[in-house]
Motif scaffolding. Structure first.
Motif, PDB file in Angstrom:
ATOM      1  N   UNK A 158       0.800  -1.229   0.000  1.00 40.39           N
ATOM      2  CA  UNK A 158       0.000   0.000   0.000  1.00 40.39           C
ATOM      3  C   UNK A 158       0.824   1.267   0.000  1.00 40.39           C
ATOM      4  N   UNK A 182       3.564   1.510  -1.866  1.00 38.10           N
ATOM      5  CA  UNK A 182       4.287   1.572  -3.139  1.00 38.10           C
ATOM      6  C   UNK A 182       3.716   2.698  -4.003  1.00 38.10           C
ATOM      7  N   UNK A 199      -1.470  -0.230  -4.260  1.00 40.74           N
ATOM      8  CA  UNK A 199      -0.421   0.786  -4.128  1.00 40.74           C
ATOM      9  C   UNK A 199      -1.006   1.964  -3.368  1.00 40.74           C
ATOM     10  N   UNK A 200      -0.191   2.989  -3.268  1.00 38.72           N
ATOM     11  CA  UNK A 200      -0.646   4.177  -2.550  1.00 38.72           C
ATOM     12  C   UNK A 200      -1.725   4.929  -3.329  1.00 38.72           C
ATOM     13  N   UNK A 201      -1.896   4.543  -4.573  1.00 42.16           N
ATOM     14  CA  UNK A 201      -2.964   5.165  -5.352  1.00 42.16           C
ATOM     15  C   UNK A 201      -4.340   4.760  -4.852  1.00 42.16           C
TER      16      UNK A 201
END
Lengths: 126, 480
Positions: free
Chosen positions: B42, B44, B54-56
């Motif tokens: 999370x 990344x 990911x953080x997106x």
């Protein structure tokens, strides 16, 4: 620019907006929401060293910044758009889940305005 | 293998196994490890590979409390991240909640002392859950996740039962409620059952010789407890031993059984009535020291004569019932023509000839005897005011079949001799009618013969009557 009645109009060549017929005698450029009107510097404090920082539009359509923070403070300069632009509505994510010590994801919202802003990041150990 | 290679996560948040979990081979991951895996992804910058987090995206998971590898973790998957039933088999040591609380997989841990590789099975809503664990798991740590909630509704109120019922071992089961999440414990204990000597096939054959039926029946076992209600009957065929019957019932209630017992599959039969205490280790009662302690509520019939004392029952009302001991008294060393009288000793060197006080009307052949003892012979002799009679039966406090018909008596002393007769021709001993043993007592016996040619010195002695009966031997001293 000073010859124009409002800040919404500039002479040709200053901006990327569309050409518009303002009057019979003059031409100008009308800003659209995606045209920046200035910048803002957002300073993040109390960040856990090694955290990942993501700044994105709240609608999730645009990533405005992403980095891994070194240290406990981070300043990021972003463009500011005309009021009402969705690009001014920011979602800020701070995460640290890859390397111990781990922290719960931190998330907050911010509306960008020309100038500066400060965000105190309060991360909770996971 | 690592959790990253065993799982994939698509853009929709579906966490799925790459290949099916193999019990006994695949290693489970803790719920904390799943959380750590998701959080690792999370932060990344961008998603990569087959794990599209990911953080997106949103925060994929959160724990109730801080990360702690020494205790089970309650993990919540957010908001679209989810596992399915098959993928849940890869996890243990905690719980996983998802779908805004609509789905819940709760940890189950088996505790206790079990025979190595005791097979475990789990029932939910009265059905067995398909096993996704190995028997050998109990040798190290039996920890799995069990689905407790689906689509916002607890499955059977969150209740499951963990069982171990292997034929040849004592049984065990434990009820667990999974609604709270986390990890719940089931305490089980099994041991090798030394009373099981039949093969499973032989036990199944023995099961075929008996019937087990649920229906109220009021019966008197004859042990002095009287007629009592039972809620079912185990009927043996008269040639099946109690030991074999016990083994047959253990087979019928074992995990592998396909038998129906008291209307339910044998593998989940527990007790005959909801109000009874369970016999967890043996649903039909334990077998110890050659005796079957039959579970509450069952009436047992068709028992072999050789086994007539090798069991005990418990009535519906909880009264322990024991079969009667039928005993007799015998006097030996006698010859034809000797008169033998055996009766209770009065403790003062005489016969207890005032055992009862009775009244009768001339011609009666039945007699009411207040306080008639339960260890009165089934048939035999009666003396009223010294006058001898015989009788053929008794029940309660009434003696019947009296012969000759009674004279009129008013509150006269009476007693019931155990033997009161002349030794018949060719006999060398005399034996009383059988009677139900109740408690030890002492008899006084007299042997006399005054007939010319065979006269003896009157002989008198005492003998003890115990659970095995009583016997004495006359010494015939010639009196001529």
């Amino acid at each position: 620019m000073s010859m124009l009645p409002t800040g919404n109009f500039v002479r040709g060549g200053y901006a990327t907006g569309r050409i518009a017929h303002v009057s019979f005698l003059s031409l100008g450029v009308c800003r659209v929401p995606t045209d920046p009107i200035g910048t803002t510097t957002i300073t993040f404090t109390n960040v856990i060293d090694g955290s990942s920082l993501q700044i994105e539009s709240q609608d999730g359509s645009t990533t405005l910044h992403n980095s891994v923070i070194s240290g406990t403070t981070k300043s990021v300069t972003l463009q500011v758009y005309a009021p009402g632009s969705p690009l001014n509505a920011l979602r800020i994510k701070v995460r640290k889940g890859s390397v111990a010590p781990f922290y719960q994801p931190y998330e907050t919202l911010l509306t960008a305005v020309v100038g500066s802003a400060s965000v105190y990041v309060s991360q909770i150990p996971d | 293998m690592t959790i990253a290679t065993d799982l994939t996560i698509n853009a929709g948040g579906d966490v799925r196994q790459v290949s099916a979990f193999v019990p006994g081979t695949s290693a489970r991951y803790t719920t904390l490890e799943l959380h750590a895996f998701l959080q690792d992804l999370a932060d990344n910058a961008v998603a990569a590979g087959d794990d599209l987090v990911s953080i997106l995206g949103n925060n994929p998971s959160e724990l109730a409390g801080k990360r702690n590898a020494t205790r089970p973790m309650a993990l919540t998957l957010l908001p679209t991240i989810n596992i399915n039933d098959a993928t849940s088999q890869w996890f243990n040591f905690g719980s996983i909640e998802q779908g805004s609380g609509n789905d819940l997989y709760t940890g189950l841990k088996v505790l206790g002392t079990l025979v190595a590789s005791s097979p475990i099975y789990i029932t939910q809503s009265n059905a067995k859950i398909s096993k996704y664990w190995a028997d050998a798991d109990v040798n190290t740590s039996f920890q799995i996740l069990v689905k407790a909630k689906a689509a916002g509704t607890l499955i059977d109120s969150g209740n499951i039962t963990a069982w171990s019922r292997k034929y040849g071992q004592t049984f065990s089961h434990f009820d667990v409620n999974l609604a709270a999440g986390g990890e719940q414990a089931a305490a089980l204990g099994t041991a090798v059952d030394g009373n099981i000597v039949l093969s499973a096939g032989a036990a199944e054959t023995a099961w075929g010789t008996m019937t087990v039926a649920v229906a109220d029946t009021t019966q008197d076992l004859g042990g002095g407890q009287g007629s009592l209600l039972h809620k079912g009957t185990i009927t043996l065929n008269g040639t099946t031993t109690l030991a074999d019957a016990y083994q047959a019932l253990m087979w019928a209630t074992s995990e592998a059984s396909t038998a129906t017992v008291a209307g339910v599959p044998g593998w989940r039969y527990r007790k005959l009535d909801a109000s009874y205490a369970e016999n967890v280790s043996a649903p039909f009662g334990t077998f110890a020291g050659g005796k079957w302690f039959v579970a509450q509520g069952w009436w047992l019939t068709g028992v072999m004569a050789a086994d007539s004392k090798n069991y005990q029952l418990i009535s519906h009302t909880g009264v322990t019932e024991t079969p009667p001991s039928s005993v007799q008294v015998e006097v030996g060393g006698v010859v034809a023509g000797d008169y033998v009288l055996v009766a209770r000793d009065d403790g003062a060197g005489g016969i207890l000839d005032t055992e009862y006080t009775v009244s009768s009307t001339s011609g009666d052949t039945t007699l009411a005897v207040t306080g008639l003892k339960v260890d009165t012979p089934a048939s035999g002799f009666l003396r009223i005011a010294g006058v001898p009679y015989t009788y053929t039966s008794w029940t309660g406090t009434t003696i019947s079949g009296i012969s000759p018909a009674l004279a009129t008596y008013a509150s006269q002393p009476a007693f019931v001799p155990l033997i009161d007769k002349v030794v018949p021709a060719l006999a060398t001993s005399v034996i009383s009618a059988a009677f139900q043993f109740n408690a030890n007592f002492t008899c006084r016996y007299r042997v006399r013969n005054g007939a010319s040619g065979s006269a003896i010195v009157p002989f008198e002695s005492t003998l003890s009557v115990t659970e095995t009966g009583g016997s004495g031997t006359a010494v015939r001293g010639l009196d001529e």
